[in-house]
Design a protein around this motif. Structure first.
Motif, PDB file in Angstrom:
ATOM      1  N   HIS A  70       0.824  -1.207   0.000  1.00 53.18           N
ATOM      2  CA  HIS A  70       0.000   0.000   0.000  1.00 53.18           C
ATOM      3  C   HIS A  70       0.862   1.264   0.000  1.00 53.18           C
ATOM      4  CE1 HIS A  70      -3.804  -2.031   0.175  1.00 53.18           C
ATOM      5  NE2 HIS A  70      -3.493  -2.670   1.285  1.00 53.18           N
ATOM      6  N   SER A  71       1.978   1.239   0.715  1.00 55.65           N
ATOM      7  CA  SER A  71       2.856   2.419   0.713  1.00 55.65           C
ATOM      8  C   SER A  71       3.510   2.598  -0.650  1.00 55.65           C
ATOM      9  CB  SER A  71       3.922   2.288   1.807  1.00 55.65           C
ATOM     10  OG  SER A  71       4.858   1.261   1.509  1.00 55.65           O
ATOM     11  N   LEU A  72       3.833   1.486  -1.323  1.00 57.02           N
ATOM     12  CA  LEU A  72       4.430   1.566  -2.653  1.00 57.02           C
ATOM     13  C   LEU A  72       3.443   2.137  -3.662  1.00 57.02           C
ATOM     14  CD1 LEU A  72       6.837   0.868  -4.479  1.00 57.02           C
ATOM     15  CD2 LEU A  72       5.827  -1.393  -4.797  1.00 57.02           C
ATOM     16  N   LEU A  73       2.216   1.646  -3.654  1.00 58.02           N
ATOM     17  CA  LEU A  73       1.205   2.176  -4.567  1.00 58.02           C
ATOM     18  C   LEU A  73       0.933   3.647  -4.282  1.00 58.02           C
ATOM     19  CD1 LEU A  73      -1.285  -0.840  -4.604  1.00 58.02           C
ATOM     20  CD2 LEU A  73       0.389  -0.223  -6.364  1.00 58.02           C
ATOM     21  N   ALA A  74       0.960   4.015  -2.998  1.00 55.35           N
ATOM     22  CA  ALA A  74       0.706   5.415  -2.633  1.00 55.35           C
ATOM     23  C   ALA A  74       1.785   6.333  -3.182  1.00 55.35           C
ATOM     24  CB  ALA A  74       0.608   5.546  -1.112  1.00 55.35           C
ATOM     25  N   VAL A  75       3.054   5.905  -3.102  1.00 59.29           N
ATOM     26  CA  VAL A  75       4.120   6.767  -3.589  1.00 59.29           C
ATOM     27  C   VAL A  75       4.107   6.842  -5.113  1.00 59.29           C
ATOM     28  CG1 VAL A  75       6.028   5.093  -3.764  1.00 59.29           C
ATOM     29  CG2 VAL A  75       6.502   7.425  -3.074  1.00 59.29           C
ATOM     30  N   ILE A  76       3.754   5.749  -5.785  1.00 60.99           N
ATOM     31  CA  ILE A  76       3.656   5.793  -7.252  1.00 60.99           C
ATOM     32  C   ILE A  76       2.534   6.725  -7.684  1.00 60.99           C
ATOM     33  CG2 ILE A  76       3.110   4.417  -9.299  1.00 60.99           C
ATOM     34  CD1 ILE A  76       4.521   2.046  -7.941  1.00 60.99           C
ATOM     35  N   GLU A  77       1.412   6.658  -6.986  1.00 60.28           N
ATOM     36  CA  GLU A  77       0.297   7.550  -7.333  1.00 60.28           C
ATOM     37  C   GLU A  77       0.651   9.005  -7.078  1.00 60.28           C
ATOM     38  OE1 GLU A  77      -4.514   7.861  -6.609  1.00 60.28           O
ATOM     39  OE2 GLU A  77      -3.279   6.841  -5.097  1.00 60.28           O
ATOM     40  N   ARG A  78       1.251   9.269  -5.914  1.00 53.33           N
ATOM     41  CA  ARG A  78       1.577  10.651  -5.558  1.00 53.33           C
ATOM     42  C   ARG A  78       2.661  11.230  -6.456  1.00 53.33           C
ATOM     43  NH1 ARG A  78       3.574  12.533   0.497  1.00 53.33           N
ATOM     44  NH2 ARG A  78       3.851  14.766   0.021  1.00 53.33           N
ATOM     45  N   ALA A  79       3.529  10.380  -7.017  1.00 50.43           N
ATOM     46  CA  ALA A  79       4.574  10.873  -7.904  1.00 50.43           C
ATOM     47  C   ALA A  79       4.008  11.494  -9.167  1.00 50.43           C
ATOM     48  CB  ALA A  79       5.531   9.736  -8.269  1.00 50.43           C
ATOM     49  N   ASP A  80       2.781  11.086  -9.550  1.00 51.51           N
ATOM     50  CA  ASP A  80       2.052  11.708 -10.659  1.00 51.51           C
ATOM     51  C   ASP A  80       2.901  11.726 -11.937  1.00 51.51           C
ATOM     52  OD1 ASP A  80      -0.100  12.917 -11.912  1.00 51.51           O
ATOM     53  OD2 ASP A  80       0.513  14.954 -11.346  1.00 51.51           O
ATOM     54  N   LEU A  81       3.246  10.537 -12.400  1.00 47.92           N
ATOM     55  CA  LEU A  81       4.152  10.400 -13.538  1.00 47.92           C
ATOM     56  C   LEU A  81       3.473  10.757 -14.853  1.00 47.92           C
ATOM     57  CD1 LEU A  81       5.728   6.932 -12.628  1.00 47.92           C
ATOM     58  CD2 LEU A  81       6.639   9.203 -12.079  1.00 47.92           C
ATOM     59  N   ALA A  82       4.212  11.403 -15.732  1.00 49.96           N
ATOM     60  CA  ALA A  82       3.793  11.558 -17.124  1.00 49.96           C
ATOM     61  C   ALA A  82       4.035  10.235 -17.848  1.00 49.96           C
ATOM     62  CB  ALA A  82       4.562  12.685 -17.789  1.00 49.96           C
ATOM     63  N   PRO A  83       3.376   9.995 -18.977  1.00 49.28           N
ATOM     64  CA  PRO A  83       3.510   8.691 -19.652  1.00 49.28           C
ATOM     65  C   PRO A  83       4.939   8.268 -19.932  1.00 49.28           C
ATOM     66  CG  PRO A  83       1.695   9.915 -20.593  1.00 49.28           C
ATOM     67  CD  PRO A  83       2.381  10.855 -19.643  1.00 49.28           C
ATOM     68  N   ASP A  84       5.820   9.206 -20.287  1.00 45.04           N
ATOM     69  CA  ASP A  84       7.189   8.854 -20.648  1.00 45.04           C
ATOM     70  C   ASP A  84       8.167   8.963 -19.482  1.00 45.04           C
ATOM     71  OD1 ASP A  84       6.558   8.258 -23.297  1.00 45.04           O
ATOM     72  OD2 ASP A  84       6.733  10.362 -23.903  1.00 45.04           O
ATOM     73  N   ASP A  85       7.688   9.298 -18.292  1.00 51.60           N
ATOM     74  CA  ASP A  85       8.559   9.301 -17.119  1.00 51.60           C
ATOM     75  C   ASP A  85       8.915   7.861 -16.735  1.00 51.60           C
ATOM     76  OD1 ASP A  85       8.379  12.035 -16.968  1.00 51.60           O
ATOM     77  OD2 ASP A  85       6.895  12.066 -15.352  1.00 51.60           O
ATOM     78  N   TRP A  86      10.000   7.723 -15.997  1.00 51.40           N
ATOM     79  CA  TRP A  86      10.423   6.417 -15.482  1.00 51.40           C
ATOM     80  C   TRP A  86      10.646   6.505 -13.978  1.00 51.40           C
ATOM     81  CZ3 TRP A  86      10.805   1.515 -17.247  1.00 51.40           C
ATOM     82  CH2 TRP A  86      10.642   1.303 -18.626  1.00 51.40           C
ATOM     83  N   LEU A  87      10.123   5.530 -13.254  1.00 48.69           N
ATOM     84  CA  LEU A  87      10.285   5.456 -11.804  1.00 48.69           C
ATOM     85  C   LEU A  87      11.001   4.163 -11.456  1.00 48.69           C
ATOM     86  CD1 LEU A  87       7.735   6.394  -9.069  1.00 48.69           C
ATOM     87  CD2 LEU A  87       8.778   4.124  -9.007  1.00 48.69           C
TER      88      LEU A  87
END
Length: 300
Positions: A70-87
């Motif tokens: 849940h913490s991982l999904l939360a940080v991915i969501e909050r990062a608000d990535l553009a389609p071509d961004d990489w995390l």
């Protein structure tokens, strides 16, 4: 944009060192430290000096349950990535093996959406899959373990799973029904991976029922992202690990030292784990990463 998420639990100074290393190698990257809120976080001033962000996890993280997922999904969501961004997901006990500019160029130039392990030919995989075909129950510390073992002898499909560091064990009970079928295959893989903004959107928009199912399993972070993303035909994966690690008769990777330096570098992988704080081999890696660029860089 390239985003590095560092999941942090202990040894704040070690996380601060990793942040500084990433910033030296990637001046324009976004660095997010996702720190377990139940422990002392890294120094906010030290992180700010590296233009890194400190986010506390939504809830305390406990080994085995869904809190890390849940913490991982939360940080991915909050990062608000553009389609071509990489995390890229790292831990505070990781370190780069190769220059991050080469890693980022590899991501940007590859026609893929994820870098995700696919250990489909691992003979031990059925044992791992059993976790996700079962319902996990945390056993109270005060419970008589001998009686639990005696009861399991008369209860088919139930097993006791020990936890590390003296934490309470889990009871796993096989389920009669699961969500998996021909159109939704069960997958398992490593917690550390990289995903594009396109893949992040698919991961975050998965059926909530599937997340609720996984939230009642043991170590769901090692299967839920892999099951969601590998079942989507629109996502292209380059299978493999991004980390070098050694697993020797233990559920945890061994501590890496200077004796492992040649093997780490020869692996061609991008990162390694895990290291003790102030491990001398980190100084060796710093000298290699800060030195002259090699004549050629392997990109796999």
């Amino acid at each position: 944009m390239f985003v590095y998420v560092i999941t942090s639990y202990v040894h704040p100074s070690q996380t601060e060192r990793l942040v500084a290393r990433i910033r030296r190698d990637s001046p324009d990257a976004r660095i997010i430290v996702s720190h377990d809120r139940k422990t002392t976080p890294p120094d906010i001033t030290a992180l700010a000096a590296q233009n890194a962000e400190l986010w506390l996890t939504p809830q305390p993280v406990t080994w085995g349950d869904a809190s890390y997922l849940h913490s991982l999904l939360a940080v991915i969501e909050r990062a608000d990535l553009a389609p071509d961004d990489w995390l890229t997901i790292l831990t505070g006990q990781d370190y780069p093996l190769r220059r991050l500019r080469d890693y980022e160029q590899h991501l940007a130039s590859s026609p893929i959406d994820i870098l995700l392990e696919e250990p489909d030919d691992d003979p031990a995989l059925p044992n791992f899959h059993r976790r996700y075909l079962s319902r996990a129950y945390r056993v109270p510390m005060w419970l008589d373990r001998h009686r639990v073992h005696q009861g399991m002898k008369h209860t088919p499909g139930v097993e006791l799973v020990r936890s590390p560091r003296g934490l309470a064990p889990y009871l796993n009970r096989l389920r009669l029904r699961t969500p998996f079928h021909d159109g939704l295959r069960l997958y398992k893989g490593c917690d550390q991976f990289a995903l594009s903004g396109r893949a992040a959107r698919i991961l975050l928009q998965a059926d909530p029922k599937l997340l609720r199912y996984y939230s009642r399993t043991l170590q769901p972070s090692e299967s839920y992202p892999h099951t969601v993303m590998r079942n989507d035909p629109a996502l292209r994966n380059r299978a493999g690990m991004i980390h070098y690690a050694q697993w020797i008769d233990s559920p945890h990777p061994k501590w890496l030292t200077t004796q492992d330096l040649d093997a780490m570098r020869a692996s061609g992988l991008w990162f390694a784990r895990k290291f003790r704080p102030d491990e001398p081999v980190l100084d060796n890696l710093d000298r290699l990463l800060d030195g002259p660029a090699p004549p050629t860089a392997r990109a796999d």
